[in-house]
Design an enzyme around this catalytic site. Sequence first.
Site, PDB file in Angstrom:
ATOM      1  N   CYS A 115     170.779  54.800  74.914  1.00 45.64           N
ATOM      2  CA  CYS A 115     171.727  54.974  76.014  1.00 45.64           C
ATOM      3  C   CYS A 115     171.827  56.459  76.407  1.00 45.64           C
ATOM      4  O   CYS A 115     170.919  56.991  77.019  1.00 45.64           O
ATOM      5  CB  CYS A 115     173.084  54.362  75.667  1.00 45.64           C
ATOM      6  SG  CYS A 115     174.123  54.089  77.117  1.00 45.64           S
ATOM      7  N   HIS A 210     171.961  49.042  74.070  1.00 43.12           N
ATOM      8  CA  HIS A 210     172.493  49.333  72.737  1.00 43.12           C
ATOM      9  C   HIS A 210     171.965  48.323  71.715  1.00 43.12           C
ATOM     10  O   HIS A 210     172.642  47.330  71.406  1.00 43.12           O
ATOM     11  CB  HIS A 210     174.022  49.306  72.761  1.00 43.12           C
ATOM     12  CG  HIS A 210     174.633  50.497  73.404  1.00 43.12           C
ATOM     13  ND1 HIS A 210     175.027  51.610  72.698  1.00 43.12           N
ATOM     14  CD2 HIS A 210     174.884  50.773  74.712  1.00 43.12           C
ATOM     15  CE1 HIS A 210     175.510  52.519  73.523  1.00 43.12           C
ATOM     16  NE2 HIS A 210     175.438  52.033  74.758  1.00 43.12           N
ATOM     17  N   GLU A 212     171.979  48.470  68.637  1.00 42.93           N
ATOM     18  CA  GLU A 212     172.872  48.365  67.470  1.00 42.93           C
ATOM     19  C   GLU A 212     173.958  47.309  67.663  1.00 42.93           C
ATOM     20  O   GLU A 212     174.621  46.924  66.701  1.00 42.93           O
ATOM     21  CB  GLU A 212     173.493  49.729  67.157  1.00 42.93           C
ATOM     22  CG  GLU A 212     174.680  50.136  68.000  1.00 42.93           C
ATOM     23  CD  GLU A 212     174.342  50.637  69.390  1.00 42.93           C
ATOM     24  OE1 GLU A 212     175.274  51.026  70.126  1.00 42.93           O
ATOM     25  OE2 GLU A 212     173.139  50.667  69.743  1.00 42.93           O
TER      26      GLU A 212
END
Length: 229
Positions: A115, A210, A212
């Site tokens: 990002c 993202h 994660e």
Amino acid sequence: MTGRPLIGVSTYLEAGARWGVWELDAALLPAGYPRLVQRAGGLAAMLPPDAAQHAAATVARLDALVIAGGPDVEPGRYGASPDPRTGPPARERDAWELALIEAALAAHVPLLGICRGMQLLNVALGGTLVQHLDGHAEVMGVFGRHAVKPVPGTLYAGVVPEETSVPTYHHQSVDRLGTGLVPSAHAADGTVEAIELPSAEGWVLGVQWHPEMGEDLRVMRALVASARV
């Protein structure tokens, strides 16, 4: 290399963070980042902002580097005036992470930008950013999802060859690409969702979403695998 490679992840530096009875300045990193590194087979090390002159020595101890998501890059870094919708600057973090990126590129240490990290990679190589776009952060503080389509023949397409739905939360994006960078994935509206540096001797990739916050480990596993070479 034996054992799990050491993956450094840049962090926030926030004033007045709270836990228990304490309210103190803190180096923060959402737990999804180290968990993603660990699930992909790496050891996670947090890298809070430091003086830029220490970046090369820091990177020299790592097997790979992740520049995490976070606040907007200060527009002056790419020669622009702030849009009213651009967030306040995080100058200490900008300086540190730009120095980490430059050190990783110089040392051919595998690098993943997530990002903000992708945007900062673009700025580090002379690119610019769109300071506001709609549709990629629909609800404040809530991750959305949309599809990204890989560009055939790119590093990213070799890791994730099919169109996928990804967790997303951003209101800025890549505008003019930095020197040597190429787009390697797009959203349906044409937004550049991944960039890479094919001329680099090391593994260099930026993704606008993202990972994660999702279950797909392929991008992080590819970074960890590149660190084992």
